[in-house]
Design a protein around this motif. Structure first.
Motif, PDB file in Angstrom:
ATOM      1  N   THR A  86       0.843  -0.964   0.032  1.00  0.00           N
ATOM      2  CA  THR A  86       0.027  -0.128   0.013  1.00  0.00           C
ATOM      3  C   THR A  86       0.852   1.305  -0.221  1.00  0.00           C
ATOM      4  OG1 THR A  86      -0.325  -0.223   2.299  1.00  0.00           O
ATOM      5  CG2 THR A  86      -1.950  -1.011   1.295  1.00  0.00           C
ATOM      6  N   VAL A  87      -0.175   2.298  -0.364  1.00  0.00           N
ATOM      7  CA  VAL A  87       1.242   3.433  -0.601  1.00  0.00           C
ATOM      8  C   VAL A  87       0.406   4.542   0.350  1.00  0.00           C
ATOM      9  CG1 VAL A  87       1.965   5.164  -2.799  1.00  0.00           C
ATOM     10  CG2 VAL A  87       1.558   3.047  -3.056  1.00  0.00           C
ATOM     11  N   HIS A  88       1.123   4.825   0.912  1.00  0.00           N
ATOM     12  CA  HIS A  88       0.739   5.997   1.823  1.00  0.00           C
ATOM     13  C   HIS A  88       1.404   7.786   1.928  1.00  0.00           C
ATOM     14  CE1 HIS A  88      -1.680   3.271   4.395  1.00  0.00           C
ATOM     15  NE2 HIS A  88      -0.136   2.284   4.162  1.00  0.00           N
ATOM     16  N   TRP A  89       0.530   8.741   2.277  1.00  0.00           N
ATOM     17  CA  TRP A  89       1.574  10.018   2.223  1.00  0.00           C
ATOM     18  C   TRP A  89       2.663  10.333   3.270  1.00  0.00           C
ATOM     19  CZ3 TRP A  89       1.171  13.610  -1.035  1.00  0.00           C
ATOM     20  CH2 TRP A  89      -0.779  13.020  -1.562  1.00  0.00           C
ATOM     21  N   PRO A  90       3.477  10.740   3.493  1.00  0.00           N
ATOM     22  CA  PRO A  90       4.852  10.856   4.502  1.00  0.00           C
ATOM     23  C   PRO A  90       3.607  11.032   5.668  1.00  0.00           C
ATOM     24  CG  PRO A  90       5.168  11.832   2.750  1.00  0.00           C
ATOM     25  CD  PRO A  90       3.978  11.327   2.340  1.00  0.00           C
ATOM     26  N   SER A  91       2.643  11.536   6.084  1.00  0.00           N
ATOM     27  CA  SER A  91       1.584  11.918   7.345  1.00  0.00           C
ATOM     28  C   SER A  91       1.630  10.123   7.394  1.00  0.00           C
ATOM     29  CB  SER A  91       0.350  12.852   7.026  1.00  0.00           C
ATOM     30  OG  SER A  91      -0.051  12.593   6.043  1.00  0.00           O
ATOM     31  N   GLY A  92       0.848   9.820   7.057  1.00  0.00           N
ATOM     32  CA  GLY A  92       0.524   8.289   7.455  1.00  0.00           C
ATOM     33  C   GLY A  92      -0.973   8.121   6.633  1.00  0.00           C
ATOM     34  N   GLU A  93      -1.320   9.575   5.914  1.00  0.00           N
ATOM     35  CA  GLU A  93      -2.619   8.809   5.496  1.00  0.00           C
ATOM     36  C   GLU A  93      -2.539   8.311   4.144  1.00  0.00           C
ATOM     37  OE1 GLU A  93      -6.264  11.761   3.770  1.00  0.00           O
ATOM     38  OE2 GLU A  93      -4.463  12.554   4.980  1.00  0.00           O
ATOM     39  N   ALA A  94      -3.588   6.536   4.606  1.00  0.00           N
ATOM     40  CA  ALA A  94      -3.425   6.182   2.836  1.00  0.00           C
ATOM     41  C   ALA A  94      -3.276   7.547   1.141  1.00  0.00           C
ATOM     42  CB  ALA A  94      -4.520   5.052   2.604  1.00  0.00           C
ATOM     43  N   TYR A  95      -2.539   6.844   0.526  1.00  0.00           N
ATOM     44  CA  TYR A  95      -2.935   7.471  -0.398  1.00  0.00           C
ATOM     45  C   TYR A  95      -4.164   7.883  -1.558  1.00  0.00           C
ATOM     46  CZ  TYR A  95      -1.316   9.152  -5.057  1.00  0.00           C
ATOM     47  OH  TYR A  95      -0.233   9.917  -5.826  1.00  0.00           O
TER      48      TYR A  95
END
Length: 96
Positions: A86-95
């Motif tokens: 899975t890919v996420h923003w650096p903040s941890g939120e799902a992309y």
């Protein structure tokens, strides 16, 4: 294929491999569009640093088309990852 190019647009994300538990930064990069054949075809260098590396240049009918297609290509590439990644923003939120 030259692995080194100057990115004109880039995005940093985090890739999580759920099978191994590893997380790592990936950087999507698109380089300056250039004409391969003036007035006929243009291309953009692209890379996903930290995962795929340098990829084949994305081609279009002009520089704007090549840039647009390069952006769509990278989005589609990430959407098509196996379910175990899975890919996420650096903040941890799902992309996605």
């Amino acid at each position: 294929m030259d692995d080194d190019f100057t990115a004109v647009v880039e995005r940093t994300l985090v890739l999580h491999d759920h099978e191994t538990g590893q997380k790592g930064e990936i950087r999507l990069a698109i380089g300056q569009p250039y004409w391969t054949e003036p007035g006929i075809e243009a291309a953009c260098p692209v890379a996903v640093h930290g995962y795929f590396g340098r990829l084949a240049d994305i081609r279009g009918i002009d520089p704007l088309s090549a840039l647009t297609l390069a952006i769509k290509f990278l989005e589609t590439l990430l959407e098509g990852l196996p379910e175990t990644r899975t890919v996420h923003w650096p903040s941890g939120e799902a992309y996605f």
